[in-house]
Write an enzyme that holds these catalytic residues in place. Structure first.
Site, short mmCIF file in Angstrom:
data_model
loop_
_atom_site.label_atom_id
_atom_site.label_comp_id
_atom_site.label_asym_id
_atom_site.label_seq_id
_atom_site.Cartn_x
_atom_site.Cartn_y
_atom_site.Cartn_z
N ASN A 1 -6.68 -4.63 -2.49
CA ASN A 1 -7.57 -4.01 -1.51
C ASN A 1 -8.51 -3.02 -2.20
O ASN A 1 -8.14 -2.32 -3.15
CB ASN A 1 -6.81 -3.36 -0.35
CG ASN A 1 -5.72 -2.40 -0.75
OD1 ASN A 1 -5.12 -2.53 -1.82
ND2 ASN A 1 -5.45 -1.43 0.09
N GLU B 1 -11.00 -0.07 -1.06
CA GLU B 1 -11.41 0.76 0.08
C GLU B 1 -12.77 1.40 -0.18
O GLU B 1 -13.28 1.42 -1.31
CB GLU B 1 -10.34 1.81 0.35
CG GLU B 1 -9.02 1.16 0.76
CD GLU B 1 -7.97 2.14 1.24
OE1 GLU B 1 -8.07 3.36 0.98
OE2 GLU B 1 -7.00 1.66 1.88
N CYS C 1 -9.78 -6.24 2.25
CA CYS C 1 -8.34 -6.45 1.99
C CYS C 1 -8.12 -7.29 0.73
O CYS C 1 -8.99 -8.08 0.32
CB CYS C 1 -7.69 -7.18 3.15
SG CYS C 1 -7.62 -6.26 4.68
N GLU D 1 -6.31 -9.91 0.31
CA GLU D 1 -6.35 -11.36 0.52
C GLU D 1 -7.78 -11.89 0.43
O GLU D 1 -8.04 -12.94 -0.17
CB GLU D 1 -5.77 -11.72 1.89
CG GLU D 1 -4.30 -11.38 2.06
CD GLU D 1 -4.07 -9.97 2.60
OE1 GLU D 1 -4.85 -9.05 2.29
OE2 GLU D 1 -3.09 -9.80 3.34
N CYS E 1 -3.90 -9.25 7.72
CA CYS E 1 -4.51 -8.78 8.97
C CYS E 1 -5.24 -9.95 9.65
O CYS E 1 -5.40 -11.03 9.07
CB CYS E 1 -5.48 -7.62 8.69
SG CYS E 1 -7.06 -8.15 8.01
N CYS F 1 -8.24 -11.41 7.76
CA CYS F 1 -7.83 -12.23 6.60
C CYS F 1 -7.23 -13.55 7.05
O CYS F 1 -7.41 -14.57 6.38
CB CYS F 1 -6.83 -11.45 5.74
SG CYS F 1 -7.62 -10.10 4.84
N1 THU Z 1 -4.67 -4.23 3.70
C1 THU Z 1 -4.73 -5.33 2.88
O1 THU Z 1 -5.35 -5.28 1.81
N2 THU Z 1 -4.08 -6.45 3.25
C2 THU Z 1 -3.25 -6.54 4.33
O2 THU Z 1 -2.63 -7.57 4.53
C3 THU Z 1 -3.10 -5.40 5.24
C4 THU Z 1 -4.00 -4.25 4.98
C5 THU Z 1 -5.30 -2.99 3.25
C6 THU Z 1 -6.55 -2.57 3.93
C7 THU Z 1 -6.53 -1.06 3.68
O3 THU Z 1 -7.09 -0.81 2.40
C8 THU Z 1 -5.07 -0.71 3.64
O4 THU Z 1 -4.38 -1.92 3.42
C9 THU Z 1 -4.55 -0.05 4.90
O5 THU Z 1 -4.87 -0.81 6.02
#
Ligand code: THU
Length: 128
Positions: free
Chosen positions: A41, A43, A52, A54, A85, A88
């Site tokens: 991920n 941010e 994310c 994925e 999520c 994704c």
């Molecule tokens: N996140 C992912 O990268 N993948 C997931 O399956 C769930 C959430 C990340 C997004 C954000 O940077 C952090 O987790 C919190 O939501």
């Protein structure tokens, strides 16, 4: 014998750029040739531009010309294993179809699903 796909997802998680949530996620996708593509991920200070793990993994693979995928692994540090999520799931459906999704945590706990179980009635190109 450790599964290299799970090891790759756990290693990718170490690269997570998650200064805001502190929630690190790694993903790894195996293509039909057996190659592994990873993502973490990433941010953003505006929060909404966060991508994310994925989607980073899928887009990296797609951008390298890969189109067929067999398995996806998602790694996070949670006891209840972290699933992809909704956004994704949509992207995974469009590019990977009903792939196997393996969730893993830092203790090596795993759960395996088909994407269709997590995303039972997807919208896709078949409706257009
Ligand atoms: N996140 C992912 O990268 N993948 C997931 O399956 C769930 C959430 C990340 C997004 C954000 O940077 C952090 O987790 C919190 O939501």
């Amino acid at each position: 014998m450790p599964d290299p796909l799970l090891s790759a997802a756990l290693a990718a998680r170490e690269n997570a750029f998650a200064p805001f949530s502190k929630f690190k996620v790694g993903a790894a996708i195996e293509d039909l040739d057996g190659h592994i593509h990873t993502g973490c991920n990433v941010e953003n200070a505006t929060y909404g531009l966060t991508v994310c793990a994925e989607r980073v993994a899928v887009f990296k693979a797609i951008s390298e010309g890969v189109r067929k995928f067999r398995r996806v692994a998602v790694a996070a540090d949670t006891n209840v294993l972290t699933p992809p999520c909704g956004a994704c799931r949509q992207i995974l459906w469009e590019f990977c179809g009903d792939v196997e999704i393996v969730l893993v945590n830092l203790h090596g706990k795993t759960e395996t699903y088909r994407l269709k179980e997590l995303f039972p009635k997807p919208f896709d190109v078949s409706y257009l």
